[in-house]
Design an enzyme around this catalytic site. Structure first.
Site, PDB file in Angstrom:
ATOM      1  N   THR A  94     -30.960  -3.712   9.217  1.00  0.00           N
ATOM      2  CA  THR A  94     -29.863  -4.320   8.459  1.00  0.00           C
ATOM      3  C   THR A  94     -28.977  -5.207   9.337  1.00  0.00           C
ATOM      4  O   THR A  94     -27.914  -5.634   8.904  1.00  0.00           O
ATOM      5  CB  THR A  94     -28.986  -3.238   7.814  1.00  0.00           C
TER       6      THR A  94
ATOM      7  N   THR B  83     -25.638   1.882  11.812  1.00  0.00           N
ATOM      8  CA  THR B  83     -26.673   1.671  10.798  1.00  0.00           C
ATOM      9  C   THR B  83     -27.512   2.940  10.683  1.00  0.00           C
ATOM     10  O   THR B  83     -27.629   3.710  11.634  1.00  0.00           O
ATOM     11  CB  THR B  83     -27.580   0.484  11.145  1.00  0.00           C
ATOM     12  N   TYR B  84     -28.021   3.155   9.500  1.00  0.00           N
ATOM     13  CA  TYR B  84     -28.948   4.267   9.294  1.00  0.00           C
ATOM     14  C   TYR B  84     -30.322   3.718   8.953  1.00  0.00           C
ATOM     15  O   TYR B  84     -31.203   4.441   8.522  1.00  0.00           O
ATOM     16  CB  TYR B  84     -28.443   5.191   8.186  1.00  0.00           C
ATOM     17  N   ASN B  85     -30.447   2.397   9.094  1.00  0.00           N
ATOM     18  CA  ASN B  85     -31.697   1.731   8.748  1.00  0.00           C
ATOM     19  C   ASN B  85     -32.141   2.014   7.325  1.00  0.00           C
ATOM     20  O   ASN B  85     -33.317   2.183   7.041  1.00  0.00           O
ATOM     21  CB  ASN B  85     -32.810   2.122   9.728  1.00  0.00           C
TER      22      ASN B  85
ATOM     23  N   CYS C 147       0.851  -1.179   0.000  1.00  0.00           N
ATOM     24  CA  CYS C 147       0.000   0.000   0.000  1.00  0.00           C
ATOM     25  C   CYS C 147       0.892   1.236   0.000  1.00  0.00           C
ATOM     26  O   CYS C 147       1.272   1.744   1.051  1.00  0.00           O
ATOM     27  CB  CYS C 147      -0.899  -0.016   1.234  1.00  0.00           C
TER      28      CYS C 147
END
Lengths: 785, 548
Positions: free
Chosen positions: B454, B442-444, B188
């Site tokens: 999710t 999560t933001y649903n 990298c």
């Protein structure tokens, strides 16, 4: 039914006997549980599920419950519990989320009774109701607790922990309907088994997961919790808000906690990581374990007291694949190995010291403490029950009261103020300091000073020890020889010598001042100017310079005369330490000359100029002062180690080069720093400054030269003026204009801190003699002090 | 040198929260720059490329100009950005060639316009950016891309800052060097370059950078651990640990080793993220800018390569693809729903469950990662590690068996945390927060759908990655993975986790085509953290075994 008959005998009471013993398991254990009559123990783990009988001398394998061709994950147990009412009933929690019950009464090889797969994640804990036969509770990683009625095929109620993983569930011993649950986020919840909709109460018990909890078997309100934060806490749940009443700090995260039967204050803990021991704590004495079992070689995963009314047997299973029965009498008692000694300083310098009585009893000249029988502090009397408590240690507490004088450190302050470190001949200084010490009732110090004078004064002086050197005759030949050597070094020295023969000391300061003004004009100005005044760059060819020089001279006169009242020693130290380093380097370049110069001063009144000026022992055969150096060095170290760094530093300064080379620089610096620190704590700023100036350590003298730079911003454009102090590079304006004459000030600039107007020092002084307002007309009432 | 130092200080002051000191610092810099520009005078147009004349004062100037360019784009303070633009304009007016950024934005995969603009962020993100800028004097492309998820970014930066700059058993240059070692293992170059600079800045010996041979023996000994951790962590045994801890004068202390292990795993997984999101070189580093004037041909090449130039074409093609694959999200959601519902009914036998895990594990080995020929690591990066041929594919082709690690026997929450926190206080806590943040974030939402749980999907991704490392959750049905993760997604995960340097833009685009970029970055965060935890678990288990 041989088993049944056994039960009845065991229930009879203290029929249990045995010894410390262990057996090897085939695999690491995750949890263990005993049956009610304390005759059998079940061990469960990922690859083991067995029942062992507890015989007098050994463990005997009774039953392997792990049967089948290819054992399923349902056998991979995270927890196991033996029902305390029903002899044949066991429950396990499986890592795959299954809750399984086992019926030992089944005739078939496979004893599996019921299987509940309602949990979606690993089940961490199962718990039977203590009195209700068919009620089983489970707590899982999926954040739910479920209550099963073993007569039905599924759970009867589900309690939600709001998707926070449940680590432990425990029915209360006394409240039929209550159970406690501990969570991964540090909370503990109390539930009523009849009300699955909402917990009764919740509180945060630990930071990080609470791995375990345990209700006190006797006391209805007490709940012990253990967490990843390495703490065991005991909560009183009877009050409105759960109250933390005890806290034990362990050295590793707490995996299990179990109250000890029949002992109100005791509980056993084991750890999940790093620490393999089992500890039994008295919660009232949280600093040291009451007992320790150190047999296991890997982390202990399950602990259980063998019988619920017997405090002497503890069973444990471990990752090291062993099952142990520990006898309490075989436990190691850390308190026996601990040193029950305590030491504490009081506010006023009193010292209290507690130790085992046996250690101190020999000491006869102690007086009883006024505040009661000091030898038996109340703490040790309070033991309610002595059968198995901590070893009874009677300690003696000694309180050493510091005497009034040492308490106040008066001697230190007075000594610091009264000592003379320079400005007089060596012998005089010693005598003076000896007198000071004597008056302060410090005979040893006093004698030391006297001896120092004897050691380091020359024989001529020895004959007439006293403040005045009258017999100059003896010195004269020496002096001549010196002046021979130092021909052409520094005119100043010649002159001072010449004068010193006829004149007395008091003329010297003036001379030295003039000299230093002439010789080291710039340096002196520079250093002084930076310290207290803003001093612009005086260019010699500048028109203004002439007048300015006068200003400076005037200022310096003041500088030197004003402080004279406050600092009687200022003159003597004037010509050395305040001069920046390069001058000293000059001197160092000609060691003979400077050394001799100093020696001359030592022998004659001229020395008043500077005792700390670099000096070297006289290499005259009849002055064997070198001979004493090791002794003196030891003496100084002794004083410093005794804590009297004052003496060490004072002697160091007064002896100057006689001793300096004998002691390594770091030690000297260390002493100086300590002493200066002490002086400053006592707010003896003047003395501390004097010490700094007189010190010969470069690291110390430079203390006075730090923070002597002034940064100024242009008064027009507000930007820093980097090059010159009076004209701004950027806006090309003259920044510092005298408020009186409106000319640029290139030398000393004085300004009012109130209104920030100012100008030539002289002008401002004159102005303020007749006016009280600011010359700039801003209306501020300036003050010149 | 003193001048260089002064300049450096100037750069640092730009990170101050006080606008006045920023102004002063900017003033200093512009004076410095203008002085140089004046001394050089306008560069004759015949000079082909000023970059070529290294050692010449211009190259020094060019560094400064590149840095100004970076600041004009990336500094979270508008005043500095404006001043930099103005200053660059001034320089150009003098006839000196100024650089322009190469590529489009921080990521090759994500169009710049989708990524947060430094100038238009909410106050919270702004404050995070400012903190990051103050701490490092730069706002790197990684942070910008992570800016999609400010909660996570905050936790990430806090941890990284603690690991690199706060109290710890290792000295600063050691920390950066270990970072270089770890990043180099995956070739990298982005991270290597970043930390080579930092390494030199904290007073590291540039000789070490010639290769591991130039570094102290103590660090050389770490090479083996680095290699195993990066590619086959399950092979780590307590013998490796013992070897490091009992090497006489070159031995590591336990605390140092934990610090090193955390750094290694951090940079291995960060390398995954870097490749997985196609992070481009920093503007001020090599390859991030050019002094060449934009010519027609170059324009086309580079912009096509960056997927921005022919926007229409791209978009049309994109639309086409979308219509083709529309319903992908719906199918996925339907599956999740089904799994949720029928879970209780369909009861797989234990044998079946075990087989499913084994199958998934074996399959994951065989998922082809490299779709093209082997890429030989550039010499520049490869010198930081030994045995460059050692990689993941070595054994996957041989069909080597990965032993199973039961997470119930050694988990991060119960065991790993305690060990790390014991030996390197507070880091356990920081890592714990970061793992939880990544796992629970999560933001649903799923693509255009709102209010979707999710959890199942996230758990499948997390467990799939752990599965590739042989880590098994007893309480997980690995059949779910097959239902939820399609083949292209598995290829992407596999490539990113096991040989990140082979991640291509096509892979990035071919999975979850309807999802937002922010969601793909979210996936990347999950991958990165899951990988880090897996490596850590193996390393910490070995250390625990050594200790008992």
């Amino acid at each position: 039914m041989e088993k049944m008959s056994r039960v009845t005998t065991a229930l009879g009471g203290s029929a249990i006997s045995g010894r410390t013993m262990f057996c090897h398991l085939d695999a690491p254990a995750n949890a263990i549980s005993v049956c009610r009559d304390a005759t059998q123990v079940v061990v469960a783990g990922r690859n083991i599920f067995k029942i062992y009988g507890l015989e007098e001398e050994q463990f005997v394998e009774k039953l392997n419950l792990r049967v089948g061709r290819k054992p399923s994950l349902n056998f991979s147990c995270a927890d196991v519990m033996w029902h305390q009412m029903e002899e044949n009933l066991l429950a396990t929690a499986a890592t795959n989320g299954a809750v399984v019950t086992w019926n030992l009464g089944k005739p078939s090889r496979n004893k599996q009774d019921q299987l509940f797969t309602e949990h979606k994640r690993t089940v961490n804990k199962v718990c039977f109701h203590p009195t209700e036969v068919y009620m089983l509770l489970s707590g899982s990683q999926d954040g739910y607790m479920k209550c099963f009625d073993l007569r039905k095929k599924e759970s009867v109620s589900t309690f939600s922990g709001q998707s926070e993983s449940v680590r432990d569930v425990q029915f209360s011993m006394k409240d039929y309907f209550t159970f406690a649950a501990s969570f991964e986020n540090g909370n503990v919840q109390l539930w009523d088994i009849r009300r699955p909709d909402r917990y009764e109460r919740m509180f945060t018990a630990h930071t990080g997961p609470v791995f375990c909890c345990d209700w006190h078997p006797d006391d209805r309100g007490w709940l012990a919790t253990g967490g990843r934060d390495k703490m065991v806490k005991v909560w009183d749940m009877t009050t409105n808000r759960a109250k933390e009443i005890y806290c034990v700090q362990t050295i590793a995260s707490v995996a299990r906690v179990k109250w000890r039967p029949e002992r109100k204050w005791h509980l056993a803990t084991c750890s999940m990581m790093v620490d393999h021991n089992i500890y039994v704590w008295d919660v009232r004495r949280p600093f040291i374990p009451f007992a320790t079992f150190e047999e296991h070689k890997d982390v202990t995963t399950g602990i259980v007291w063998r019988h619920q009314h017997d405090p002497y047997f503890l069973l444990s299973g471990s990752k090291d694949s062993t099952l142990y029965q520990h006898m309490f009498k075989d436990a190691s008692r850390p308190v026996d190995r601990a040193n029950p000694e305590g030491l504490c300083f009081g506010l006023f310098g009193d010292l209290a010291f507690a130790a085992k009585e046996s250690l101190i009893s020999g000491d006869s000249n102690r007086k009883p403490y006024l505040g009661g029988d000091r030898r038996y502090p109340i703490f040790f009397f309070k033991k309610p029950d002595l059968t198995e408590q901590f070893a009874h240690v009677s300690s003696a507490l000694s309180v050493f009261e510091s005497s009034l004088e040492s308490k106040r450190m008066d001697w230190f302050v007075k000594t610091a103020l009264l000592y003379l470190l320079g400005g007089k001949p060596f012998a005089e200084l010693c005598d003076h300091n000896a007198k000071v010490a004597k008056e302060l009732n410090r005979p040893q110090v006093s004698t030391t000073w006297t001896m120092l004078r004897l050691m380091f004064s020359d024989p001529a002086n020895l004959s007439t020890p006293g403040p005045n050197n009258i017999s100059k005759l003896g010195n004269l030949p020496l002096m001549n020889s010196f002046s021979m050597k130092e021909m052409g070094t520094e005119s100043r020295l010649d002159r001072s010598k010449g004068e010193s023969r006829q004149d007395n000391i008091h003329l010297e300061p003036g001379n030295s001042l003039i000299n230093s003004n002439n010789d080291e004009n710039e340096e002196t100005e520079g250093s002084e100017g930076q310290a207290e005044y803003m001093f612009g760059d005086a260019e010699l060819d500048d028109d203004d310079l002439y007048s300015m020089e006068h200003e400076i001279q005037a200022v310096e006169e003041q500088e030197y005369t004003l402080p004279q009242e406050a600092f009687p020693l200022r003159h003597e130290i004037m010509d050395n330490p305040s001069v920046p380093e390069h001058l000293q380097q000059d001197k160092a370049d000609s060691p003979h000359a400077s050394g001799n110069e100093a020696e001359v001063m030592c022998l004659t009144p001229i020395e008043s100029l500077s005792l700390i000026a670099i000096s070297q022992p006289l290499f005259s055969p009849h002055l064997p002062s070198r001979f004493f150096c090791p002794v003196v060095r030891e003496m100084l170290s002794h004083y410093a180690e005794q804590g009297d760094v004052q003496m060490a530093v004072s002697v160091l300064i007064v002896l100057g080069d006689r001793i300096r080379k004998e002691i390594d620089d770091l030690t000297q610096e260390h002493w100086y720093m300590s002493y200066i620190d002490l002086l400053q704590r006592f707010e003896l700023w003047n003395v501390s400054n004097e010490v700094i100036k007189l010190s010969t350590c470069s690291a110390i003298t430079c203390l006075n030269q730090t923070s002597t730079t002034l940064h100024v911003n242009c008064s027009n454009c507000k930007r820093p003026m980097s090059n010159r102090g009076w004209i701004c590079d950027r806006c090309h304006q003259c920044a510092s204009v005298c408020a009186v004459c409106h000319h640029v000030v290139k030398g000393l600039f004085v300004w009012c801190q109130g209104c920030s107007h100012g100008g030539h020092l002289e002008h401002v002084m004159n102005w303020l003699k007749s006016n009280s307002h600011c010359p700039a007309g801003c209306g501020h009432l300036c003050e010149y002090t | 040198d003193r001048e260089g130092e002064k300049r450096l200080n100037g750069w640092e002051a730009l990170g101050s929260r006080d606008p006045r000191s920023r102004g002063t610092a900017m003033e200093h810099i512009s004076q410095e720059v203008m002085q140089r520009v004046e001394s050089i005078g306008p560069i004759p147009a015949t000079v082909p490329s000023p970059v070529a004349t290294a050692g010449h004062p211009t190259s020094d100037l060019n560094d400064i100009l590149a840095r100004l360019l970076m600041l004009s784009k990336r500094c979270p303070f508008d005043d500095v950005r404006e001043r930099c633009v103005w200053l660059l304009q001034n320089v150009q007016d003098f006839g000196v060639r100024i650089p322009r950024p190469l590529g489009n934005g921080p990521s090759r995969f994500i169009p710049e316009k989708e990524i947060l603009q430094v100038s238009k962020v909410d106050p919270r993100t702004q404050s995070i950016f400012e903190d990051a800028f103050a701490a490092l004097g730069r706002l790197d492309n990684i942070s910008l891309v992570m800016g999609f998820h400010p909660q996570y970014l905050e936790s990430f930066l806090r941890t990284q800052h603690y690991l690199l700059q706060m109290d710890g058993p290792l000295s600063l240059h050691y920390r950066h060097y270990i970072g270089i070692m770890a990043a180099a293992r995956h070739q990298c170059s982005y991270l290597v370059n970043l930390h080579v600079n930092d390494f030199l800045q904290v007073g590291g010996d540039s000789k070490w950078l010639n290769g591991l041979d130039g570094a102290p023996q103590k660090l050389q000994a770490l090479g083996e651990l680095n290699k195993i951790l990066a590619h086959r962590p399950w092979l780590l045994t307590k013998a490796h640990i013992e070897h490091l801890l009992k090497a006489e004068e070159h031995s590591w202390s336990l605390a140092e080793l934990i610090h090193a292990v955390v750094l290694l795993t951090h940079y291995h997984s960060l390398a995954s993220f870097t490749f997985g999101c196609g992070i481009t070189p920093e503007i001020h580093s090599d390859g991030g800018h050019t002094f060449r004037p934009p010519s027609l041909s170059q324009y086309c090449v580079c912009d096509i390569a960056n997927g921005n130039g022919h926007g229409h074409l791209e978009e049309r093609r994109g639309n086409h693809q979308v219509s083709e694959v529309s319903g992908e999200v719906e199918v996925l959601m339907e599956r999740m729903k089904q799994l949720q519902e029928c879970r209780d009914e369909e009861e797989a036998s234990q044998e079946e469950m075990a087989t499913r895990f084994e199958r998934e594990k074996t399959e994951s080995m065989l998922v082809a990662t490299a779709e093209d020929e082997e890429c030989v690591p550039s010499r520049d990066v490869s010198r930081h590690f030994e045995d460059p041929s050692y990689g993941y594919k070595d054994f996957s082709r041989r069909g080597e068996h990965v032993p199973t690690f039961r997470v119930q026997d050694y988990s991060w929450e119960d065991h790993g945390y305690s060990l790390v926190n014991r030996l390197y206080p507070d880091v356990g806590q920081l890592l714990d927060e970061k793992f939880q943040m990544a796992y629970n974030l999560t933001y649903n939402t799923m693509a255009m759908h709102k209010d979707v749980d999710t959890t199942m999907l996230r758990r499948a991704i997390w467990n799939y990655i752990h599965c590739m490392f042989g880590i098994r959750y007893d309480d997980y049905d690995y059949g779910e993975i097959n239902q939820l993760l399609d083949r292209s997604f598995k290829v992407y995960i596999k490539t990113m986790v096991c040989s990140p340097e082979k991640t291509t833009k096509r892979m990035y685009e071919s999975f979850w085509r309807q999802f937002q970029h922010s969601e793909k970055v979210h996936v990347n965060l999950l991958l990165m953290e899951a990988r880090m935890q897996a490596e850590l678990l193996y390393a910490l288990r070995a250390i625990t075994r050594y200790m008992t």
